[in-house]
Design a protein around this motif. Structure first.
Motif, PDB file in Angstrom:
ATOM      1  N   PRO A   1       0.835  -1.203   0.000  1.00 54.42           N
ATOM      2  CA  PRO A   1       0.000   0.000   0.000  1.00 54.42           C
ATOM      3  C   PRO A   1       0.874   1.259   0.000  1.00 54.42           C
ATOM      4  O   PRO A   1       2.015   1.222   0.445  1.00 54.42           O
ATOM      5  N   PRO A   2       0.340   2.368  -0.482  1.00 51.66           N
ATOM      6  CA  PRO A   2       1.080   3.634  -0.399  1.00 51.66           C
ATOM      7  C   PRO A   2       1.397   3.958   1.062  1.00 51.66           C
ATOM      8  O   PRO A   2       0.674   3.526   1.971  1.00 51.66           O
ATOM      9  N   PRO A   3       2.477   4.716   1.314  1.00 50.42           N
ATOM     10  CA  PRO A   3       2.869   5.011   2.697  1.00 50.42           C
ATOM     11  C   PRO A   3       1.744   5.558   3.564  1.00 50.42           C
ATOM     12  O   PRO A   3       1.583   5.129   4.712  1.00 50.42           O
ATOM     13  N   ALA A   4       0.946   6.490   3.057  1.00 48.64           N
ATOM     14  CA  ALA A   4      -0.120   7.083   3.879  1.00 48.64           C
ATOM     15  C   ALA A   4      -1.148   6.025   4.283  1.00 48.64           C
ATOM     16  O   ALA A   4      -1.627   6.009   5.425  1.00 48.64           O
ATOM     17  N   GLU A   5      -1.468   5.127   3.367  1.00 57.41           N
ATOM     18  CA  GLU A   5      -2.434   4.067   3.674  1.00 57.41           C
ATOM     19  C   GLU A   5      -1.847   3.074   4.681  1.00 57.41           C
ATOM     20  O   GLU A   5      -2.526   2.656   5.622  1.00 57.41           O
ATOM     21  N   ALA A   6      -0.583   2.708   4.496  1.00 56.13           N
ATOM     22  CA  ALA A   6       0.076   1.786   5.425  1.00 56.13           C
ATOM     23  C   ALA A   6       0.143   2.396   6.826  1.00 56.13           C
ATOM     24  O   ALA A   6      -0.101   1.715   7.828  1.00 56.13           O
ATOM     25  N   LEU A   7       0.441   3.704   6.897  1.00 62.56           N
ATOM     26  CA  LEU A   7       0.518   4.371   8.197  1.00 62.56           C
ATOM     27  C   LEU A   7      -0.847   4.444   8.862  1.00 62.56           C
ATOM     28  O   LEU A   7      -0.969   4.226  10.074  1.00 62.56           O
ATOM     29  N   ALA A   8      -1.886   4.725   8.093  1.00 64.66           N
ATOM     30  CA  ALA A   8      -3.240   4.782   8.659  1.00 64.66           C
ATOM     31  C   ALA A   8      -3.637   3.427   9.241  1.00 64.66           C
ATOM     32  O   ALA A   8      -4.204   3.347  10.340  1.00 64.66           O
TER      33      ALA A   8
ATOM     34  N   ALA B   1      -1.543   1.107  10.331  1.00 69.20           N
ATOM     35  CA  ALA B   1      -0.699   0.878  11.512  1.00 69.20           C
ATOM     36  C   ALA B   1      -1.185   1.698  12.704  1.00 69.20           C
ATOM     37  O   ALA B   1      -1.204   1.205  13.833  1.00 69.20           O
ATOM     38  N   ARG B   2      -1.588   2.933  12.465  1.00 69.25           N
ATOM     39  CA  ARG B   2      -2.100   3.782  13.561  1.00 69.25           C
ATOM     40  C   ARG B   2      -3.367   3.195  14.163  1.00 69.25           C
ATOM     41  O   ARG B   2      -3.549   3.208  15.378  1.00 69.25           O
ATOM     42  N   ALA B   3      -4.238   2.689  13.323  1.00 70.86           N
ATOM     43  CA  ALA B   3      -5.476   2.078  13.819  1.00 70.86           C
ATOM     44  C   ALA B   3      -5.148   0.852  14.670  1.00 70.86           C
ATOM     45  O   ALA B   3      -5.740   0.645  15.733  1.00 70.86           O
TER      46      ALA B   3
ATOM     47  N   ALA C   1      -2.362   0.348  16.295  1.00 67.82           N
ATOM     48  CA  ALA C   1      -1.567   0.737  17.470  1.00 67.82           C
ATOM     49  C   ALA C   1      -2.424   1.298  18.595  1.00 67.82           C
ATOM     50  O   ALA C   1      -1.941   1.434  19.716  1.00 67.82           O
ATOM     51  N   ASP C   2      -3.663   1.646  18.301  1.00 69.94           N
ATOM     52  CA  ASP C   2      -4.593   2.119  19.324  1.00 69.94           C
ATOM     53  C   ASP C   2      -3.994   3.243  20.182  1.00 69.94           C
ATOM     54  O   ASP C   2      -3.983   3.172  21.405  1.00 69.94           O
ATOM     55  N   GLY C   3      -3.463   4.275  19.507  1.00 64.43           N
ATOM     56  CA  GLY C   3      -2.959   5.437  20.225  1.00 64.43           C
ATOM     57  C   GLY C   3      -1.496   5.370  20.624  1.00 64.43           C
ATOM     58  O   GLY C   3      -0.961   6.350  21.141  1.00 64.43           O
ATOM     59  N   GLN C   4      -0.839   4.252  20.430  1.00 61.70           N
ATOM     60  CA  GLN C   4       0.580   4.146  20.776  1.00 61.70           C
ATOM     61  C   GLN C   4       1.429   4.551  19.576  1.00 61.70           C
ATOM     62  O   GLN C   4       0.930   4.733  18.468  1.00 61.70           O
ATOM     63  N   ASP C   5       2.724   4.689  19.806  1.00 66.72           N
ATOM     64  CA  ASP C   5       3.636   5.056  18.727  1.00 66.72           C
ATOM     65  C   ASP C   5       3.644   4.006  17.633  1.00 66.72           C
ATOM     66  O   ASP C   5       3.482   2.808  17.898  1.00 66.72           O
ATOM     67  N   VAL C   6       3.867   4.465  16.417  1.00 64.96           N
ATOM     68  CA  VAL C   6       4.022   3.576  15.271  1.00 64.96           C
ATOM     69  C   VAL C   6       5.453   3.719  14.791  1.00 64.96           C
ATOM     70  O   VAL C   6       5.937   4.830  14.602  1.00 64.96           O
ATOM     71  N   ARG C   7       6.117   2.609  14.606  1.00 60.73           N
ATOM     72  CA  ARG C   7       7.497   2.623  14.134  1.00 60.73           C
ATOM     73  C   ARG C   7       7.561   2.001  12.756  1.00 60.73           C
ATOM     74  O   ARG C   7       6.920   0.991  12.496  1.00 60.73           O
ATOM     75  N   ILE C   8       8.348   2.612  11.899  1.00 60.86           N
ATOM     76  CA  ILE C   8       8.513   2.131  10.538  1.00 60.86           C
ATOM     77  C   ILE C   8       9.862   1.452  10.456  1.00 60.86           C
ATOM     78  O   ILE C   8      10.881   2.028  10.826  1.00 60.86           O
ATOM     79  N   GLY C   9       9.872   0.249   9.971  1.00 59.11           N
ATOM     80  CA  GLY C   9      11.119  -0.472   9.784  1.00 59.11           C
ATOM     81  C   GLY C   9      11.280  -0.817   8.322  1.00 59.11           C
ATOM     82  O   GLY C   9      10.299  -1.037   7.619  1.00 59.11           O
ATOM     83  N   GLY C  10      12.492  -0.821   7.876  1.00 58.07           N
ATOM     84  CA  GLY C  10      12.721  -1.183   6.493  1.00 58.07           C
ATOM     85  C   GLY C  10      14.029  -0.613   5.999  1.00 58.07           C
ATOM     86  O   GLY C  10      14.759   0.040   6.732  1.00 58.07           O
TER      87      GLY C  10
END
Length: 93
Positions: free
Chosen positions: A10-17, A19-21, A23-32
């Protein structure tokens, strides 16, 4: 006979959305690798980054900062050297 396998990223914005959902309010970390990190940086989706860079033989590998000219205007950059690591840049918005 098995069906053909397909994969898509997925595009980065979609992948982040997504992951945020999850994470339920916690930090999201991107690895790669550098390509993944570059995509998220170019899209303006990184708030804070801790990068550990290990030197490699010149002329090999994927360059992280290519195509990200002007990035330093959007972030505060701090480079920290240590005996174990050459540079450990920190980016903050």
């Amino acid at each position: 006979m098995a069906p053909p396998s397909t994969s898509s990223t997925p595009p980065p914005a979609e992948a982040l959305a997504t992951a945020r959902a999850a994470a339920d309010g916690q930090d999201v970390r991107i690895g790669g690798g550098p390509t993944v990190v570059r995509e998220f940086l170019a899209a303006g989706l990184v708030d804070h980054m801790h990068l550990v860079q290990v030197p490699i033989v010149l002329g090999r590998g994927v360059r992280l900062w290519d195509g990200l000219e002007g990035l330093e205007d959007a972030y505060d950059l701090e480079a920290v050297s240590s005996p174990q690591r050459r540079h450990s840049p920190h980016l903050h918005t």
